[in-house]
Write an enzyme that holds these catalytic residues in place. Sequence first.
Site, PDB file in Angstrom:
ATOM      1  N   CYS A  41      82.283  76.265  47.685  1.00  0.00           N
ATOM      2  CA  CYS A  41      82.307  77.181  48.825  1.00  0.00           C
ATOM      3  C   CYS A  41      81.125  76.930  49.761  1.00  0.00           C
ATOM      4  CB  CYS A  41      82.186  78.628  48.340  1.00  0.00           C
ATOM      5  SG  CYS A  41      83.496  79.188  47.259  1.00  0.00           S
ATOM      6  N   CYS A  79      80.705  82.394  52.013  1.00  0.00           N
ATOM      7  CA  CYS A  79      81.987  82.794  51.428  1.00  0.00           C
ATOM      8  C   CYS A  79      81.901  84.207  50.868  1.00  0.00           C
ATOM      9  CB  CYS A  79      82.406  81.832  50.324  1.00  0.00           C
ATOM     10  SG  CYS A  79      84.084  82.154  49.708  1.00  0.00           S
ATOM     11  N   CYS A 109      87.488  75.868  48.455  1.00  0.00           N
ATOM     12  CA  CYS A 109      87.896  77.275  48.412  1.00  0.00           C
ATOM     13  C   CYS A 109      88.949  77.535  49.485  1.00  0.00           C
ATOM     14  CB  CYS A 109      86.664  78.146  48.648  1.00  0.00           C
ATOM     15  SG  CYS A 109      86.991  79.893  48.881  1.00  0.00           S
ATOM     16  N   CYS A 125      87.088  80.218  52.281  1.00  0.00           N
ATOM     17  CA  CYS A 125      86.097  79.794  53.280  1.00  0.00           C
ATOM     18  C   CYS A 125      86.324  78.381  53.811  1.00  0.00           C
ATOM     19  CB  CYS A 125      84.679  79.941  52.725  1.00  0.00           C
ATOM     20  SG  CYS A 125      84.237  78.756  51.424  1.00  0.00           S
TER      21      CYS A 125
END
Length: 191
Positions: free
Chosen positions: A31, A35, A62, A65
Site C-alpha cells: 500500500c 491507505c 492494494c 489505494c
Amino acid sequence: MNDELWQAIVLNDASYDGKFYYGVMTTGIFCRPSCKSRVPVRSNVRLFQNSAEALSASFRPCKRCKPDGGRLPNEEWVMQMIQVIESRFAEPLTLGKLAEIFHGSPYHLQRTFKRIQGVSPAEYLLQTRISKARELLLNTTLSVTEIALAVGIPNTSHFSTQFLSRVGCSPSLYRKNNRDLLTNGGAPNGE
C-alpha cells in the site's frame, strides 16, 4: 522501520506517498502510506522504496489505494479470493475478513465476486466446505462431528443440514452408500 515512517502508516499521511510503500507480510499486499486500510501489526510490515520493488518481492497492489497506479483486473482479484477460500476454508472466513484481506469494501467484494462467479463468497465457501467434507467422508474414518470441525463448520447439526440440502442425503448415509458402491466397483454418487 523508524517511528517516523510507522507514524506515517498509522496516520495515513499522504505527504509520504511516493516516498515509500509498505507491504503486509500476512496478506501479501502493498500500500501507499495514505491507505485507509486497517493498521497492520508493525512486525508484519516490510518497507519498499517503490512499487516495482514491492511487486518483485511478490506483493500484490492494494485494490483500495492502487499503489502501482493501476487496477488489478476484477477477474484476477476474484481468482485470488478463490485461492484464499480454497486454502483457508476451515477458518472462520466472513465477508468482512475477506474484505480486510483484499483491501476492498465488503459490498464491492460481494458484488464483484457474485458477478464473476455467479454465487456469493459465502456460498462459494460453503460449496468448498461441502466438497471437502465429501472427500473426508469417503477417504477417512473421522466422525461426522470431526469432519464438520475439519471443514470449518463447528455446529454438527448445521453441518448436517447444509450437507443434506446440497447433497440430498445425510453425511452418514452419503458415507455408507458410497462406500458400499466403491466396494462393489462403482463410482461415488454425485460424481
